[in-house]
Design an enzyme around this catalytic site. Structure first.
Site, PDB file in Angstrom:
ATOM      1  N   LYS A 177      31.112  -8.369   7.918  1.00 20.11           N
ATOM      2  CA  LYS A 177      31.529  -7.069   7.378  1.00 20.11           C
ATOM      3  C   LYS A 177      32.745  -6.644   7.779  1.00 20.11           C
ATOM      4  CE  LYS A 177      27.460  -7.311   5.450  1.00 20.11           C
ATOM      5  NZ  LYS A 177      26.900  -8.168   6.119  1.00 20.11           N
ATOM      6  N   TYR A 203      19.461 -13.243   9.464  1.00 20.58           N
ATOM      7  CA  TYR A 203      20.453 -13.862   8.793  1.00 20.58           C
ATOM      8  C   TYR A 203      20.875 -15.294   9.037  1.00 20.58           C
ATOM      9  CZ  TYR A 203      21.245  -9.328   6.948  1.00 20.58           C
ATOM     10  OH  TYR A 203      21.208  -7.926   6.165  1.00 20.58           O
ATOM     11  N   TYR A 214      12.723 -10.400   2.845  1.00 17.85           N
ATOM     12  CA  TYR A 214      13.803 -10.264   3.835  1.00 17.85           C
ATOM     13  C   TYR A 214      13.407  -9.897   5.310  1.00 17.85           C
ATOM     14  CZ  TYR A 214      17.771  -7.520   5.655  1.00 17.85           C
ATOM     15  OH  TYR A 214      18.586  -6.950   6.489  1.00 17.85           O
TER      16      TYR A 214
HETATM   17  C1  LIG Z   1      25.253  -9.000   5.644  1.00 15.79           C
HETATM   18  C2  LIG Z   1      25.028 -10.193   6.439  1.00 15.79           C
HETATM   19  C3  LIG Z   1      25.148 -11.555   5.766  1.00 15.79           C
HETATM   20  C4  LIG Z   1      25.102 -11.667   4.391  1.00 15.79           C
HETATM   21  O1  LIG Z   1      26.329 -11.206   3.973  1.00 15.79           O
HETATM   22  P1  LIG Z   1      26.252 -10.876   2.402  1.00 15.79           P
HETATM   23  O2  LIG Z   1      27.885 -10.905   1.808  1.00 15.79           O
HETATM   24  O3  LIG Z   1      25.645  -9.649   2.132  1.00 15.79           O
HETATM   25  O4  LIG Z   1      25.690 -12.126   1.453  1.00 15.79           O
HETATM   26  C5  LIG Z   1      25.051 -12.603   6.725  1.00 15.79           C
HETATM   27  N1  LIG Z   1      24.904 -12.428   8.107  1.00 15.79           N
HETATM   28  C6  LIG Z   1      24.856 -11.315   8.618  1.00 15.79           C
HETATM   29  C7  LIG Z   1      24.937 -11.324  10.260  1.00 15.79           C
HETATM   30  C8  LIG Z   1      25.053  -9.958   7.896  1.00 15.79           C
HETATM   31  O5  LIG Z   1      25.134  -8.940   8.554  1.00 15.79           O
END
Ligand SMILES: *Cc1c(COP(=O)(O)O)cnc(C)c1O
Length: 346
Positions: free
Chosen positions: A61, A301, A275
């Site tokens: 992010k 993730y 999720y």
């Molecule tokens: C938000 C996030 C993702 C996913 O990315 P997107 O752009 O939302 O598909 C992957 N890994 C982590 C650790 C995240 O925080």
């Protein structure tokens, strides 16, 4: 190669015209995972360390927020409003970016149906976004995040302020530019390090990371296979989402550019029940990366994305001698929200 270099120069020029806040530590390293590669006996595996972008613990992010908050500042915003899960990495990094830039931050947080452990509410990203000074509003059952964000924006305007609303995961045109930039970085870095840019495997959630990378590679005129491992939605929902975001991003950067939809590859076999739901493959992947490489992943993730990469290697999806780049998108604070998943035995 010279064609790629001149496309890269052109793309940098276009990106440079977007307002941007200086938030991320770039470029992030690209490292070989020698022990994991030889353990799996498949392709050469590299890791792109976007867990090392800085900004309160790193993660993908940070790249998106450079463009999002650049835009927010240009529009004179004083309050940033966004949404995510109670353990959202996006919320935590947005709170950090706002702190650094002197903006107010309102987080609209969605709790899961069941809070798995007290740590889920108190530790990890929740602890950090509190420390970072964000105002945290928890969604009540039946409320929609969008309407609570809209209401917060109205409230800011009523007080004479200027709100800036960022969608879930920062996935929108501005945010996705952060991963166009990452595509550029990977193209130049692989060239400089003598590595091959053939396969990229990453988590796909709100979709902007995969979309930005695909748009970036497309405009560079290169076609590494980018495989998104789904963590929040099945292919039927995720593929159109990424196709749409990637097409809009490519269009924005170059009028008339169209991204072939077949370039959007999503695998949803590692998502689990929903999720955030743990899977045995995720637990195995988190332990393998830790013990073979000293590389920490997270349960929501990157653990699932690495489980996907390991699964694809075991299915023989990559040829011997090929190179696969695992994009590490961060998320480590989320590990501390789920100590229950890794406690027992080995
Ligand atoms: C938000 C996030 C993702 C996913 O990315 P997107 O752009 O939302 O598909 C992957 N890994 C982590 C650790 C995240 O925080």
């Amino acid at each position: 190669m010279t064609a790629v270099r001149s496309a890269a120069r052109a793309l940098r020029g276009v990106l440079a015209r977007s307002p941007r806040a200086d938030l991320a530590l770039l470029p992030t390293p690209l490292q070989a995972l020698e022990r994991l590669s030889s353990h799996l006996g498949g392709p050469r595996i590299l890791v792109k360390r976007d867990d090392c972008t800085g900004l309160a613990g790193g993660g993908n992010k940070a790249r998106k927020l450079e463009f999002l908050l650049g835009d927010a500042l240009e529009r004179g915003a004083d309050t940033v409003i966004t949404t995510g899960a109670l353990q959202s990495n996006h919320a935590r990094q947005t709170a950090a970016a706002c702190a650094k830039l002197g903006l107010k931050c309102v987080l609209v947080l969605v709790a899961p149906a069941q809070i798995p452990t007290p740590a889920y509410r108190d530790s990890g990203n929740a602890l950090m976004s509190r420390l970072l000074g964000a105002e945290r509003v928890e969604l009540k059952p039946g409320e929609s995040a969008q309407s609570v964000m809209d209401q917060a924006a109205r409230e800011v305007r009523r007080r004479g302020g200027t709100p800036y609303v960022i969608p879930r995961g920062g996935s929108c045109l501005k945010g996705d530019l952060g991963y166009v930039e990452c595509a550029l970085e990977l193209a130049e870095q692989t060239l400089a390090q003598g590595e091959r840019l053939e396969h990229v495997v990453l988590t796909t959630g709100s979709g902007g990371t995969q979309a930005g990378l695909l748009a970036g590679f497309h405009l560079l005129g290169i076609q590494p296979r980018v495989t998104g491992i789904a963590v929040s939605a099945r292919c039927a929902e995720q593929v159109p989402r990424v196709v749409d975001l990637a097409a809009k991003t490519a269009q924005h950067l170059q009028a008339g550019a169209s991204l072939p939809p077949e370039q959007v590859v999503v695998v949803d076999d590692y998502l689990g029940a929903h999720y955030g739901a743990p899977t045995p493959e995720m637990v195995e992947a988190v332990k393998l990366a830790a013990r073979l490489e000293g590389l920490m992943l997270d349960p929501v993730y990157t653990g699932k994305a690495m489980a996907g990469l390991i699964g694809l290697v075991r299915q023989g999806r990559f040829k011997q001698g090929e190179t696969v780049i695992f994009l590490h998108t961060g998320g480590l604070p989320g590990l501390f929200a789920r100590p229950d998943l890794f406690g027992g035995g080995d």
